[in-house]
Write a protein that holds these residues in place. Structure first.
Motif, PDB file in Angstrom:
ATOM      1  N   LEU A 136      95.742  66.095 -13.701  1.00  9.50           N
ATOM      2  CA  LEU A 136      95.682  64.500 -14.264  1.00  9.50           C
ATOM      3  C   LEU A 136      94.643  64.155 -15.114  1.00  9.50           C
ATOM      4  O   LEU A 136      94.734  63.481 -16.109  1.00  9.50           O
ATOM      5  CB  LEU A 136      95.434  63.925 -12.837  1.00  9.50           C
ATOM      6  CG  LEU A 136      96.464  64.034 -11.666  1.00  9.50           C
ATOM      7  CD1 LEU A 136      96.019  63.053 -10.584  1.00  9.50           C
ATOM      8  CD2 LEU A 136      97.647  63.478 -12.102  1.00  9.50           C
ATOM      9  N   GLY A 137      93.502  64.999 -14.962  1.00 15.37           N
ATOM     10  CA  GLY A 137      92.340  64.799 -15.971  1.00 15.37           C
ATOM     11  C   GLY A 137      92.772  65.109 -17.320  1.00 15.37           C
ATOM     12  O   GLY A 137      92.381  64.754 -18.260  1.00 15.37           O
ATOM     13  N   ARG A 138      93.581  65.979 -17.457  1.00 10.96           N
ATOM     14  CA  ARG A 138      94.100  66.469 -18.896  1.00 10.96           C
ATOM     15  C   ARG A 138      95.396  65.769 -19.576  1.00 10.96           C
ATOM     16  O   ARG A 138      95.989  66.041 -20.382  1.00 10.96           O
ATOM     17  CB  ARG A 138      94.258  67.980 -19.023  1.00 10.96           C
ATOM     18  CG  ARG A 138      95.151  68.747 -18.021  1.00 10.96           C
ATOM     19  CD  ARG A 138      95.015  70.021 -18.291  1.00 10.96           C
ATOM     20  NE  ARG A 138      95.639  70.816 -17.122  1.00 10.96           N
ATOM     21  CZ  ARG A 138      96.798  71.381 -16.995  1.00 10.96           C
ATOM     22  NH1 ARG A 138      97.531  71.184 -18.230  1.00 10.96           N
ATOM     23  NH2 ARG A 138      97.550  72.081 -16.151  1.00 10.96           N
ATOM     24  N   THR A 139      95.931  64.614 -18.794  1.00 12.76           N
ATOM     25  CA  THR A 139      97.066  64.062 -18.846  1.00 12.76           C
ATOM     26  C   THR A 139      96.737  62.707 -19.448  1.00 12.76           C
ATOM     27  O   THR A 139      96.044  62.004 -18.865  1.00 12.76           O
ATOM     28  CB  THR A 139      97.936  63.916 -17.769  1.00 12.76           C
ATOM     29  OG1 THR A 139      98.319  65.089 -17.053  1.00 12.76           O
ATOM     30  CG2 THR A 139      99.102  63.023 -17.938  1.00 12.76           C
ATOM     31  N   PRO A 140      97.179  62.273 -20.784  1.00 11.73           N
ATOM     32  CA  PRO A 140      96.552  60.979 -21.522  1.00 11.73           C
ATOM     33  C   PRO A 140      97.486  59.843 -20.398  1.00 11.73           C
ATOM     34  O   PRO A 140      98.608  60.233 -20.075  1.00 11.73           O
ATOM     35  CB  PRO A 140      97.555  60.994 -22.738  1.00 11.73           C
ATOM     36  CG  PRO A 140      97.681  62.590 -22.891  1.00 11.73           C
ATOM     37  CD  PRO A 140      97.847  63.278 -21.648  1.00 11.73           C
ATOM     38  N   ALA A 195      88.078  59.620  -4.666  1.00 11.22           N
ATOM     39  CA  ALA A 195      86.768  59.251  -5.274  1.00 11.22           C
ATOM     40  C   ALA A 195      86.996  58.671  -6.907  1.00 11.22           C
ATOM     41  O   ALA A 195      86.378  58.075  -7.506  1.00 11.22           O
ATOM     42  CB  ALA A 195      85.882  60.181  -5.110  1.00 11.22           C
ATOM     43  N   ARG A 196      88.163  59.474  -7.396  1.00  6.40           N
ATOM     44  CA  ARG A 196      88.124  59.414  -8.899  1.00  6.40           C
ATOM     45  C   ARG A 196      89.338  58.457  -9.496  1.00  6.40           C
ATOM     46  O   ARG A 196      88.930  57.727 -10.545  1.00  6.40           O
ATOM     47  CB  ARG A 196      88.648  60.889  -9.503  1.00  6.40           C
ATOM     48  CG  ARG A 196      88.613  61.019 -11.043  1.00  6.40           C
ATOM     49  CD  ARG A 196      88.702  62.311 -11.318  1.00  6.40           C
ATOM     50  NE  ARG A 196      88.573  62.587 -12.865  1.00  6.40           N
ATOM     51  CZ  ARG A 196      88.993  63.871 -13.447  1.00  6.40           C
ATOM     52  NH1 ARG A 196      89.161  64.782 -12.809  1.00  6.40           N
ATOM     53  NH2 ARG A 196      88.823  63.903 -14.669  1.00  6.40           N
ATOM     54  N   TYR A 197      90.212  58.166  -8.467  1.00  2.00           N
ATOM     55  CA  TYR A 197      91.392  57.361  -9.037  1.00  2.00           C
ATOM     56  C   TYR A 197      91.692  56.384  -7.917  1.00  2.00           C
ATOM     57  O   TYR A 197      91.486  56.493  -6.975  1.00  2.00           O
ATOM     58  CB  TYR A 197      92.674  58.329  -9.374  1.00  2.00           C
ATOM     59  CG  TYR A 197      92.368  59.376 -10.253  1.00  2.00           C
ATOM     60  CD1 TYR A 197      92.080  59.248 -11.598  1.00  2.00           C
ATOM     61  CD2 TYR A 197      92.439  60.650  -9.863  1.00  2.00           C
ATOM     62  CE1 TYR A 197      92.007  60.105 -12.348  1.00  2.00           C
ATOM     63  CE2 TYR A 197      92.301  61.920 -10.653  1.00  2.00           C
ATOM     64  CZ  TYR A 197      91.998  61.375 -12.103  1.00  2.00           C
ATOM     65  OH  TYR A 197      91.873  62.307 -13.058  1.00  2.00           O
ATOM     66  N   GLY A 198      92.312  55.283  -8.596  1.00  5.09           N
ATOM     67  CA  GLY A 198      93.060  54.272  -7.779  1.00  5.09           C
ATOM     68  C   GLY A 198      93.975  54.823  -6.666  1.00  5.09           C
ATOM     69  O   GLY A 198      94.866  55.664  -7.402  1.00  5.09           O
ATOM     70  N   SER A 199      94.381  54.548  -5.461  1.00  2.00           N
ATOM     71  CA  SER A 199      95.327  55.048  -4.977  1.00  2.00           C
ATOM     72  C   SER A 199      95.822  53.998  -4.098  1.00  2.00           C
ATOM     73  O   SER A 199      95.439  52.905  -3.843  1.00  2.00           O
ATOM     74  CB  SER A 199      94.749  56.041  -3.972  1.00  2.00           C
ATOM     75  OG  SER A 199      93.708  55.605  -3.108  1.00  2.00           O
ATOM     76  N   PHE A 200      97.192  54.346  -3.255  1.00  2.00           N
ATOM     77  CA  PHE A 200      97.765  53.581  -2.342  1.00  2.00           C
ATOM     78  C   PHE A 200      98.354  54.528  -1.548  1.00  2.00           C
ATOM     79  O   PHE A 200      99.193  55.292  -1.727  1.00  2.00           O
ATOM     80  CB  PHE A 200      98.566  52.523  -2.780  1.00  2.00           C
ATOM     81  CG  PHE A 200      99.627  52.020  -1.919  1.00  2.00           C
ATOM     82  CD1 PHE A 200      98.986  50.783  -1.061  1.00  2.00           C
ATOM     83  CD2 PHE A 200     100.895  52.416  -1.367  1.00  2.00           C
ATOM     84  CE1 PHE A 200      99.822  50.171  -0.062  1.00  2.00           C
ATOM     85  CE2 PHE A 200     101.347  51.593  -0.359  1.00  2.00           C
ATOM     86  CZ  PHE A 200     101.034  50.591   0.101  1.00  2.00           C
ATOM     87  N   PRO A 201      98.349  54.356  -0.110  1.00  2.27           N
ATOM     88  CA  PRO A 201      97.106  53.501   0.327  1.00  2.27           C
ATOM     89  C   PRO A 201      95.708  54.132   0.112  1.00  2.27           C
ATOM     90  O   PRO A 201      95.469  55.294  -0.309  1.00  2.27           O
ATOM     91  CB  PRO A 201      97.292  53.474   1.920  1.00  2.27           C
ATOM     92  CG  PRO A 201      98.782  53.961   1.913  1.00  2.27           C
ATOM     93  CD  PRO A 201      99.076  55.082   0.881  1.00  2.27           C
ATOM     94  N   SER A 202      94.934  52.911  -0.054  1.00  4.10           N
ATOM     95  CA  SER A 202      93.413  53.410  -0.609  1.00  4.10           C
ATOM     96  C   SER A 202      92.708  53.698   0.745  1.00  4.10           C
ATOM     97  O   SER A 202      92.936  53.503   1.682  1.00  4.10           O
ATOM     98  CB  SER A 202      93.029  52.024  -1.293  1.00  4.10           C
ATOM     99  OG  SER A 202      92.680  51.116  -0.073  1.00  4.10           O
ATOM    100  N   PRO A 203      91.690  54.353   0.382  1.00  4.38           N
ATOM    101  CA  PRO A 203      90.622  54.652   1.578  1.00  4.38           C
ATOM    102  C   PRO A 203      90.257  53.503   2.424  1.00  4.38           C
ATOM    103  O   PRO A 203      90.253  53.389   3.704  1.00  4.38           O
ATOM    104  CB  PRO A 203      89.216  54.970   0.938  1.00  4.38           C
ATOM    105  CG  PRO A 203      89.758  55.931  -0.251  1.00  4.38           C
ATOM    106  CD  PRO A 203      91.005  54.856  -0.885  1.00  4.38           C
ATOM    107  N   ALA A 204      90.211  52.313   1.860  1.00  4.00           N
ATOM    108  CA  ALA A 204      89.817  51.070   2.533  1.00  4.00           C
ATOM    109  C   ALA A 204      91.110  50.608   3.412  1.00  4.00           C
ATOM    110  O   ALA A 204      90.710  50.147   4.413  1.00  4.00           O
ATOM    111  CB  ALA A 204      89.231  49.886   1.554  1.00  4.00           C
TER     112      ALA A 204
END
Length: 358
Positions: free
Chosen positions: A243-247, A287-296
């Protein structure tokens, strides 16, 4: 006696070496050997419409459990590996095919990320479930990409004893330019077990966008039951690097087989905790990216964010979140939801999200 041993020992050793070579050759011939990165299967008619900048893209992510349906406890569904079922009935497969495709029609996603799609497996009567799904959807998804992540001509496991072909599949209403298979780090084990085991992967597709940057969509199903081995950490690290090397923009969805937070672990009963580590290996991604479901959302304990309903009758309820989306920075996402069908269609629920392209 020494003269006899001297004469026959080299022959015995040569025979053993030949036997080992024959067995190794047989294992190699029966199993799959993907490259670290290689082109994946892609079918997309030239006249398929292209995405446009600013367009909304509805995405569905779903582990469909090879259309097995409900009412089964497969041998791998229990901690002891002693579930009584080895395959679904043809009637269950037909019913589940109808239910899966009906759910897709109801949600009307533009992009569908499916895990556990059988293609030419003995347990599902050698059918091509990708072709079955597309036929039931009546041409609504002209573009498809697929890659195997468990394929062997014959698996000598007493509960399998036949051909296996398990795939990641991505369907799209819009044009896809490329499809790539990325090999994930493999689970630990002896060489023969590893050869016949899953070769987990990420399926990546690129969708061109008129007036904007291409959208990359990734689909994955990571390993499970890997305690005592750094497989899960290694697979998360690989995905993070990919993911880090994908534009941007990109989205990844899949069955990650990992809890999202320590609170999720603490909520499980003791016997279910055996599948997981207290401190989740997924933390570098959350920690690095937005997600669903999120940690919260996971920590809230709201059952609306649970994605997995284990087949094990000792569990008896939907009790964990192990399926996710992760998003590149700046990619707008809304209308996120877990579709919790009752009765369940698969042992996983489908996840929905709507992206807005830059």
């Amino acid at each position: 006696m020494n003269r006899i041993l001297t004469r026959w020992l080299p022959r015995l050793l040569a025979g053993l070496i030949l036997l080992v070579a024959v067995l190794a050759g047989a294992v190699y011939a029966l199993t799959d050997h993907p490259k670290p990165e290689q082109a994946a299967e892609l079918a997309c008619p030239a006249q398929t419409p292209t995405l446009k900048a600013g367009q909304r893209v509805r995405v569905m992510n779903w582990n469909v459990q090879y259309l097995a349906g409900r009412g089964y406890v497969f041998f791998y569904d229990t901690l002891a590996g002693d579930g009584p079922d080895t395959r679904p009935s043809p009637q269950s497969i037909a019913r589940t095919l109808d239910e899966v495709t009906q759910a897709i029609r109801e949600e009307h996603p533009d992009l569908v990320l499916l895990q556990e799609v059988d293609r030419h497996s003995r347990r599902t009567d050698y059918a091509d479930q990708l072709a079955l799904i597309q036929a039931k959807l009546g041409g609504a998804y002209p573009c498809s990409a697929a890659t195997y992540y468990h394929r062997a001509s014959f698996v000598p496991h007493p509960k399998i004893m036949g051909r296996v072909g398990l795939s990641l599949v991505t369907l799209s209403r819009f044009r896809m330019d490329s499809a790539t298979r990325y090999q994930l780090p493999r689970i630990c084990g002896d060489p023969v077990t590893v050869a016949f085991n899953f070769k987990r992967a990420v399926l990546g597709v690129t969708l061109p966008v008129q007036g904007g940057e291409p959208l990359s969509a990734f689909n994955t199903h990571m390993d499970a039951f890997a305690q005592g081995c750094p497989t899960m950490q290694n697979q998360v690290a690989y995905v993070s690097d990919l993911l880090g090397r994908t534009p941007a923009p990109w989205v990844i969805g899949g069955d990650f087989n990992l809890l999202g937070t320590r609170a999720a672990y603490d909520r499980l009963r003791d016997r279910e905790r055996a599948y997981f580590n207290p401190d989740t290996e997924l933390a570098p991604l959350t920690a690095r990216y937005g997600s669903f479901p999120s940690p919260a959302q996971i920590d809230s304990g709201d059952p609306a964010f649970i994605t997995h309903y284990p087949n094990d009758p000792a569990v008896g309820r939907a009790d964990r979140t192990i399926d996710y989306y992760f998003y590149s920075a700046g990619l707008t996402h809304a209308a996120e939801r877990v579709r919790q069908d009752s009765p369940k269609i698969s042992d996983h629920y489908a996840l929905l999200t709507t992206l807005t392209l830059p």
